[in-house]
Write a protein that holds these residues in place. Sequence first.
Motif, mmCIF file in Angstrom:
data_model
loop_
_atom_site.group_PDB
_atom_site.id
_atom_site.type_symbol
_atom_site.label_atom_id
_atom_site.label_comp_id
_atom_site.label_asym_id
_atom_site.label_seq_id
_atom_site.Cartn_x
_atom_site.Cartn_y
_atom_site.Cartn_z
ATOM 1 N N ALA A 31 -14.748 8.283 40.350
ATOM 2 C CA ALA A 31 -13.926 7.085 40.580
ATOM 3 C C ALA A 31 -14.766 5.937 41.118
ATOM 4 O O ALA A 31 -14.699 4.799 40.622
ATOM 5 C CB ALA A 31 -12.795 7.424 41.553
ATOM 6 N N SER A 32 -15.571 6.215 42.117
ATOM 7 C CA SER A 32 -16.380 5.145 42.695
ATOM 8 C C SER A 32 -17.448 4.662 41.730
ATOM 9 O O SER A 32 -17.745 3.457 41.651
ATOM 10 C CB SER A 32 -17.021 5.629 43.997
ATOM 11 O OG SER A 32 -17.835 6.768 43.746
ATOM 12 N N VAL A 33 -18.010 5.607 40.925
ATOM 13 C CA VAL A 33 -19.027 5.197 39.947
ATOM 14 C C VAL A 33 -18.401 4.337 38.851
ATOM 15 O O VAL A 33 -18.969 3.317 38.415
ATOM 16 C CB VAL A 33 -19.719 6.439 39.360
ATOM 17 C CG1 VAL A 33 -20.627 6.053 38.189
ATOM 18 C CG2 VAL A 33 -20.532 7.145 40.439
ATOM 19 N N SER A 34 -17.209 4.741 38.406
ATOM 20 C CA SER A 34 -16.533 3.958 37.358
ATOM 21 C C SER A 34 -16.181 2.568 37.856
ATOM 22 O O SER A 34 -16.352 1.560 37.141
ATOM 23 C CB SER A 34 -15.265 4.687 36.899
ATOM 24 O OG SER A 34 -15.594 5.974 36.392
ATOM 25 N N LEU A 35 -15.685 2.504 39.084
ATOM 26 C CA LEU A 35 -15.335 1.203 39.641
ATOM 27 C C LEU A 35 -16.565 0.321 39.801
ATOM 28 O O LEU A 35 -16.529 -0.891 39.515
ATOM 29 C CB LEU A 35 -14.635 1.405 40.990
ATOM 30 C CG LEU A 35 -14.102 0.137 41.668
ATOM 31 C CD1 LEU A 35 -13.050 -0.535 40.780
ATOM 32 C CD2 LEU A 35 -13.502 0.474 43.030
ATOM 33 N N SER A 36 -17.671 0.921 40.219
ATOM 34 C CA SER A 36 -18.898 0.142 40.366
ATOM 35 C C SER A 36 -19.405 -0.342 39.010
ATOM 36 O O SER A 36 -19.866 -1.493 38.865
ATOM 37 C CB SER A 36 -19.969 0.989 41.063
ATOM 38 O OG SER A 36 -19.538 1.400 42.344
ATOM 39 N N ALA A 37 -19.322 0.536 37.988
ATOM 40 C CA ALA A 37 -19.775 0.140 36.645
ATOM 41 C C ALA A 37 -18.905 -0.977 36.077
ATOM 42 O O ALA A 37 -19.404 -1.939 35.459
ATOM 43 C CB ALA A 37 -19.764 1.353 35.717
ATOM 44 N N PHE A 38 -17.583 -0.867 36.279
ATOM 45 C CA PHE A 38 -16.687 -1.919 35.804
ATOM 46 C C PHE A 38 -16.986 -3.242 36.493
ATOM 47 O O PHE A 38 -17.009 -4.304 35.856
ATOM 48 C CB PHE A 38 -15.241 -1.497 36.047
ATOM 49 C CG PHE A 38 -14.239 -2.534 35.637
ATOM 50 C CD1 PHE A 38 -13.899 -2.721 34.294
ATOM 51 C CD2 PHE A 38 -13.640 -3.355 36.597
ATOM 52 C CE1 PHE A 38 -12.987 -3.699 33.922
ATOM 53 C CE2 PHE A 38 -12.731 -4.322 36.223
ATOM 54 C CZ PHE A 38 -12.403 -4.500 34.893
ATOM 55 N N GLY A 39 -17.223 -3.190 37.787
ATOM 56 C CA GLY A 39 -17.549 -4.428 38.497
ATOM 57 C C GLY A 39 -18.855 -5.026 38.019
ATOM 58 O O GLY A 39 -18.993 -6.257 37.908
ATOM 59 N N LEU A 40 -19.837 -4.153 37.722
ATOM 60 C CA LEU A 40 -21.129 -4.652 37.252
ATOM 61 C C LEU A 40 -21.004 -5.291 35.868
ATOM 62 O O LEU A 40 -21.594 -6.352 35.590
ATOM 63 C CB LEU A 40 -22.130 -3.498 37.233
ATOM 64 C CG LEU A 40 -23.580 -3.861 36.916
ATOM 65 C CD1 LEU A 40 -24.138 -4.821 37.968
ATOM 66 C CD2 LEU A 40 -24.448 -2.601 36.850
ATOM 67 N N LEU A 41 -20.214 -4.669 34.959
ATOM 68 C CA LEU A 41 -20.001 -5.239 33.632
ATOM 69 C C LEU A 41 -19.270 -6.576 33.717
ATOM 70 O O LEU A 41 -19.583 -7.529 32.976
ATOM 71 C CB LEU A 41 -19.208 -4.258 32.766
ATOM 72 C CG LEU A 41 -19.953 -2.971 32.363
ATOM 73 C CD1 LEU A 41 -19.020 -2.025 31.608
ATOM 74 C CD2 LEU A 41 -21.184 -3.301 31.520
ATOM 75 N N ALA A 42 -18.299 -6.639 34.620
ATOM 76 C CA ALA A 42 -17.579 -7.908 34.782
ATOM 77 C C ALA A 42 -18.512 -9.002 35.276
ATOM 78 O O ALA A 42 -18.422 -10.166 34.846
ATOM 79 C CB ALA A 42 -16.417 -7.716 35.754
ATOM 80 N N LEU A 43 -19.425 -8.640 36.143
ATOM 81 C CA LEU A 43 -20.373 -9.628 36.650
ATOM 82 C C LEU A 43 -21.288 -10.122 35.536
ATOM 83 O O LEU A 43 -21.561 -11.330 35.414
ATOM 84 C CB LEU A 43 -21.187 -9.008 37.790
ATOM 85 C CG LEU A 43 -22.210 -9.925 38.459
ATOM 86 C CD1 LEU A 43 -21.509 -11.117 39.117
ATOM 87 C CD2 LEU A 43 -23.009 -9.152 39.514
ATOM 88 N N PHE A 44 -21.763 -9.183 34.681
ATOM 89 C CA PHE A 44 -22.608 -9.599 33.554
ATOM 90 C C PHE A 44 -21.837 -10.481 32.562
ATOM 91 O O PHE A 44 -22.377 -11.442 31.995
ATOM 92 C CB PHE A 44 -23.170 -8.367 32.839
ATOM 93 C CG PHE A 44 -24.373 -7.772 33.521
ATOM 94 C CD1 PHE A 44 -25.546 -8.513 33.664
ATOM 95 C CD2 PHE A 44 -24.341 -6.487 34.017
ATOM 96 C CE1 PHE A 44 -26.646 -7.965 34.287
ATOM 97 C CE2 PHE A 44 -25.444 -5.943 34.650
ATOM 98 C CZ PHE A 44 -26.602 -6.673 34.788
ATOM 99 N N TYR A 45 -20.586 -10.145 32.338
ATOM 100 C CA TYR A 45 -19.767 -10.938 31.411
ATOM 101 C C TYR A 45 -19.593 -12.357 31.922
ATOM 102 O O TYR A 45 -19.731 -13.331 31.168
ATOM 103 C CB TYR A 45 -18.414 -10.261 31.216
ATOM 104 C CG TYR A 45 -17.476 -11.046 30.342
ATOM 105 C CD1 TYR A 45 -17.599 -11.018 28.946
ATOM 106 C CD2 TYR A 45 -16.471 -11.841 30.900
ATOM 107 C CE1 TYR A 45 -16.742 -11.766 28.133
ATOM 108 C CE2 TYR A 45 -15.620 -12.585 30.104
ATOM 109 C CZ TYR A 45 -15.762 -12.540 28.728
ATOM 110 O OH TYR A 45 -14.923 -13.296 27.934
#
Length: 342
Positions: free
Chosen positions: A312-326
């Motif tokens: 859960a924490s890894v997925s949330l971190s990955a989603f936040g990182l992708l949103a930042l790149f976008y």
Amino acid sequence: MDEVNDGGLLLGGQSLSFNHYSINFEDCSICSFAISRSINSYTSRFLFDNYTLIVSEYLDSKRLHQILSDSAEEFRRAAGLPEEDFSKVLPVYVFDLDHNMLLLLDRYHESIAFRDMVIAVRTKIAQTVNDYSCNGRHVFTRTRELERPLVGSILQSMWGVSPTHLSWSLRHNSTLVDYTWSIGQTPFGPFSEISSLSFVQKDAARRNVLLTSLNYSITSAIDVLDSIAAHGGDRNLLKQSQHVQFTQRWNLFRYKLDKAVSALSHFDFKMALFYLRSSDHDLYAMHSFVYHASQEIEASLVCFKDPAFPWASVSLSAFGLLALFYVYGKRDRLFRNKRKQF
């Protein structure tokens, strides 16, 4: 000797014997060394026709004690002393010197008691005048008669009986010298010529033996409690059946100590000795319980399982990182100034 056996100094099962061994001073090199190394001198001033300075000699008891302690085995071999395995031996060193001058221990004493020995000395001088006076008369000391000072020193070393002229002062936090009770029937002090013991010394000798035994029992019981505490407490160390037996022994041990103290307060030394010796069985049983229980303790290592992967924490971190790149990639379109379009 008769007074010791018949006068009540010894408790049940105890016996006392004196063995005499002699060494020729000329054949004993360590004896000559001990005396020569311990001799000191002091200067006194006397008024005759005029003031006169007189230099006198004395033996330093502490230095003599140190030499005798270091050379105990040599004295044992020279005197042919047998080995004693199951008894307490108190060596009494009596130096009978062929000396024409007065030679005392620490200037004033014919005999001095230490914890592990008694030292006495005498010369050819039969008597001397000491520094004390009684009813306006000088007090003489018969330096050739060592029986009385030796009795007092042996009482101090073996039974811990303090001299009757010494008393403890709480106000001064030290010992005080008072010769009020050292005039009659006592082997201590210069004002009495009697070597027999009064009931005060006899009771003190027996009481000190019992107090020593009581102190040993209490100290050993404290060691048992410390050992239990070191193993995590009685509930963790002892099983249910062992815990019940240990509690019974502990309560019985305390009861016997209370009875021994009560008997001591009534001067019933035989009954106090009975309870103290009986308490040794309970003390031994408690030591046995703790020892056997400690032998049954086994060490174990508990390994913890690895925690689950934090999806859960890894997925949330990955989603936040992708949103930042976008957002970073679309920054020109998202943050473009609207006014530049016109």
